[in-house]
Design an enzyme around this catalytic site. Structure first.
Site, short mmCIF file in Angstrom:
data_model
loop_
_atom_site.label_atom_id
_atom_site.label_comp_id
_atom_site.label_asym_id
_atom_site.label_seq_id
_atom_site.Cartn_x
_atom_site.Cartn_y
_atom_site.Cartn_z
N CYS A 1 4.09 -2.21 28.48
CA CYS A 1 2.92 -1.36 28.27
C CYS A 1 2.61 -0.52 29.52
O CYS A 1 2.58 -1.05 30.62
CB CYS A 1 1.71 -2.24 27.94
SG CYS A 1 0.22 -1.27 27.65
N CYS B 1 -0.18 3.33 19.31
CA CYS B 1 -1.55 2.81 19.21
C CYS B 1 -2.25 2.77 20.58
O CYS B 1 -3.30 3.38 20.77
CB CYS B 1 -1.54 1.42 18.58
SG CYS B 1 -0.88 1.42 16.90
N CYS C 1 4.16 -7.28 4.89
CA CYS C 1 3.84 -7.95 3.61
C CYS C 1 5.09 -8.62 3.04
O CYS C 1 5.05 -9.78 2.63
CB CYS C 1 3.28 -6.94 2.61
SG CYS C 1 1.77 -6.16 3.15
N CYS D 1 -6.89 -6.39 22.61
CA CYS D 1 -5.46 -6.07 22.51
C CYS D 1 -4.60 -7.32 22.28
O CYS D 1 -4.74 -8.32 22.99
CB CYS D 1 -5.00 -5.36 23.77
SG CYS D 1 -3.28 -4.82 23.64
N CYS E 1 -6.79 -1.55 31.07
CA CYS E 1 -6.13 -2.42 30.10
C CYS E 1 -7.10 -2.73 28.96
O CYS E 1 -8.30 -2.92 29.18
CB CYS E 1 -5.69 -3.69 30.81
SG CYS E 1 -5.25 -5.01 29.68
N CYS F 1 -3.55 -2.97 20.55
CA CYS F 1 -2.52 -3.42 19.60
C CYS F 1 -3.18 -4.46 18.68
O CYS F 1 -3.90 -5.34 19.16
CB CYS F 1 -1.36 -4.03 20.38
SG CYS F 1 -0.16 -4.91 19.34
N HIS G 1 3.29 -6.18 25.66
CA HIS G 1 2.69 -6.36 26.99
C HIS G 1 3.71 -6.19 28.13
O HIS G 1 3.34 -5.78 29.23
CB HIS G 1 2.10 -7.79 27.01
CG HIS G 1 1.23 -8.13 28.15
ND1 HIS G 1 0.06 -7.45 28.46
CD2 HIS G 1 1.33 -9.12 29.09
CE1 HIS G 1 -0.51 -8.01 29.52
NE2 HIS G 1 0.24 -9.03 29.92
N CYS H 1 0.84 -1.21 0.00
CA CYS H 1 0.00 0.00 0.00
C CYS H 1 0.87 1.25 0.00
O CYS H 1 0.37 2.36 0.05
CB CYS H 1 -0.93 0.01 1.20
SG CYS H 1 -0.11 0.39 2.76
N CYS I 1 0.53 -6.10 14.34
CA CYS I 1 0.90 -5.97 12.92
C CYS I 1 2.31 -6.43 12.58
O CYS I 1 2.64 -6.53 11.40
CB CYS I 1 0.65 -4.55 12.43
SG CYS I 1 1.91 -3.37 12.95
N CYS J 1 3.15 -2.91 10.02
CA CYS J 1 2.23 -2.50 8.95
C CYS J 1 1.66 -1.14 9.28
O CYS J 1 0.52 -1.02 9.67
CB CYS J 1 1.12 -3.55 8.80
SG CYS J 1 0.09 -3.35 7.34
N CYS K 1 7.29 -0.61 20.53
CA CYS K 1 6.43 0.59 20.41
C CYS K 1 6.21 1.33 21.74
O CYS K 1 6.27 2.56 21.77
CB CYS K 1 5.07 0.24 19.81
SG CYS K 1 5.15 -0.67 18.27
N CYS L 1 4.88 1.52 3.90
CA CYS L 1 6.26 1.35 4.38
C CYS L 1 7.12 2.52 3.92
O CYS L 1 7.92 3.05 4.69
CB CYS L 1 6.86 0.05 3.84
SG CYS L 1 5.93 -1.42 4.27
FE1 FSX Z 1 1.36 -1.13 3.53
FE2 FSX Z 1 4.02 -1.88 3.29
FE3 FSX Z 1 1.35 -2.65 5.52
FE4 FSX Z 1 2.26 -4.00 3.66
O1 FSX Z 1 3.70 -1.69 4.93
S1 FSX Z 1 1.62 -0.42 5.67
S2 FSX Z 1 0.12 -3.10 3.64
S3 FSX Z 1 3.15 -4.06 5.67
O2 FSX Z 1 3.75 -3.55 2.48
O3 FSX Z 1 3.02 -0.57 2.56
FE1 SF4 Z 2 -1.16 -5.81 27.72
FE2 SF4 Z 2 -2.65 -4.63 25.84
FE3 SF4 Z 2 -3.37 -4.48 28.39
FE4 SF4 Z 2 -1.22 -3.16 27.49
S1 SF4 Z 2 -3.35 -2.77 26.92
S2 SF4 Z 2 -1.36 -4.33 29.38
S3 SF4 Z 2 -0.40 -4.63 25.99
S4 SF4 Z 2 -3.26 -6.36 27.14
#
Ligand code: FSX
Ligand code: SF4
Length: 297
Positions: free
Chosen positions: A210, A257, A129, A236, A230, A264, A207, A19, A267, A167, A245, A22
């Site tokens: 977090c 996120c 991907c 999640c 949570c 989460c 986790h 898409c 991805c 992703c 992250c 990336c």
């Molecule tokens: Fe897109 Fe990349 Fe996702 Fe795939 O990221 S953000 S659908 S991993 O190939 O551009």
């Molecule tokens: Fe775990 Fe998700 Fe809860 Fe964070 S929000 S503590 S990652 S289950």
């Protein structure tokens, strides 16, 4: 004193079934900025010489395809190939995506990945991907999309491969990996996990780090979006997802996120999205063992 010469590190970046998220994510790199990455020395004495990248290059048509091919011949065994997106492999693969033409006929993405992949110093599968099939390989997958790793296995290509899923992937995961390769070489077997992901970035579960973890431990669960607590009951996938992250944050440290109230969705994992779906349904014991497996469920 004479300034030390800058070493040029040729990079060819091709886009298959993607898409383009990336590319967009990498362009959003904040530290270093994408200008620093592409124009300056990414690490002292080394310059990323991006020879082909369809989203950012000014040129188009046969001229850029020739440049891509010439680079792969001139720099054989020395260039890094970045593959973004999964690879369509049906009998009529070129119908699902091609990169340039030869003698007036489209050249399929799978042919390009094979040819360029064989002669590269190393290949970076950028995004879920390319690394695992991702959204492009989700059911029903009419294009027969597969990951770079699966294609290499099928074709007996042994070029070193690093998977940078997500992703999209965080820009630091990609640029940090490229910088480390240029600084100290390709990651050794102990530096990547069983799915070829660098442990520097994918070594811990969401986790584990977090900020909502105390709620989880106390059994305080959000019942609807925007509730504190949570996000486990809202689906999640942090307990089965490996990425940094919560420590690194996104968009230059602005948020991430779970920080913005979204569970989460896992991805960065193999099997995303099919095996991680439904995204907003509580993770149940019966799907846990399937996470990361390549088997159909
Ligand atoms: Fe897109 Fe990349 Fe996702 Fe795939 O990221 S953000 S659908 S991993 O190939 O551009
Ligand atoms: Fe775990 Fe998700 Fe809860 Fe964070 S929000 S503590 S990652 S289950």
């Amino acid at each position: 004193m004479e300034k030390a010469k800058t070493a040029e590190c040729p990079v060819i970046w091709i886009q298959c079934a993607t898409c383009t998220g990336c590319s967009v994510s990498a362009l959003n790199s904040v530290s270093p900025s994408i200008k620093n990455v592409l124009i300056d020395e990414v690490i002292p004495g080394k310059h990323v010489n991006l020879r082909f990248q369809a989203t950012v290059m000014a040129g188009a048509g046969d001229a850029v395809i020739e440049e891509m091919k010439e680079t792969s011949v001139r720099e054989k065994g020395k260039y890094i190939l970045v593959v973004e997106g999964a690879i369509p492999t049906t009998d009529k693969a070129a119908d699902y995506g091609s990169i340039g033409e030869e003698n007036g006929e489209p050249v399929s993405m799978v042919e390009r990945v094979e040819t360029l992949g064989k002669d590269a110093l190393a290949v970076v599968a950028l995004g879920t991907c390319a690394a695992f099939g991702g959204i492009a390989a989700g059911k029903p997958n009419p294009a027969g999309c597969i990951s770079v790793g699966d294609l290499f296995k099928e074709k007996g290509i042994t070029t070193p491969l690093v998977n940078i899923p997500g992703c999209p992937p965080h820009p630091d995961w990609f640029i940090g990996t490229i910088a480390k390769v240029l600084l100290i070489g390709l990651p050794g077997p102990k530096e990547v996990d069983e799915y070829g992901r660098p442990k520097d970035f994918y070594g811990q579960l969401i986790h584990e780090n977090c900020p909502r973890r105390a709620y989880f431990d106390e059994g305080k669960f959000a019942k609807k979006f925007s509730d504190p607590g949570c996000l486990n009951e809202l689906g999640c996938k942090g307990p089965v997802t490996h990425a940094d992250c919560p420590l690194r944050l996104w968009n230059g440290g602005v948020n991430w996120c779970i920080g913005s109230g979204s569970p989460c969705i896992g991805c960065v994992e193999p099997g995303f999205p099919d095996q991680l779906a439904p995204f907003y349904k509580k993770l149940t014991e019966d799907i846990l063992p399937n996470i990361g497996s390549r088997e159909e469920v």
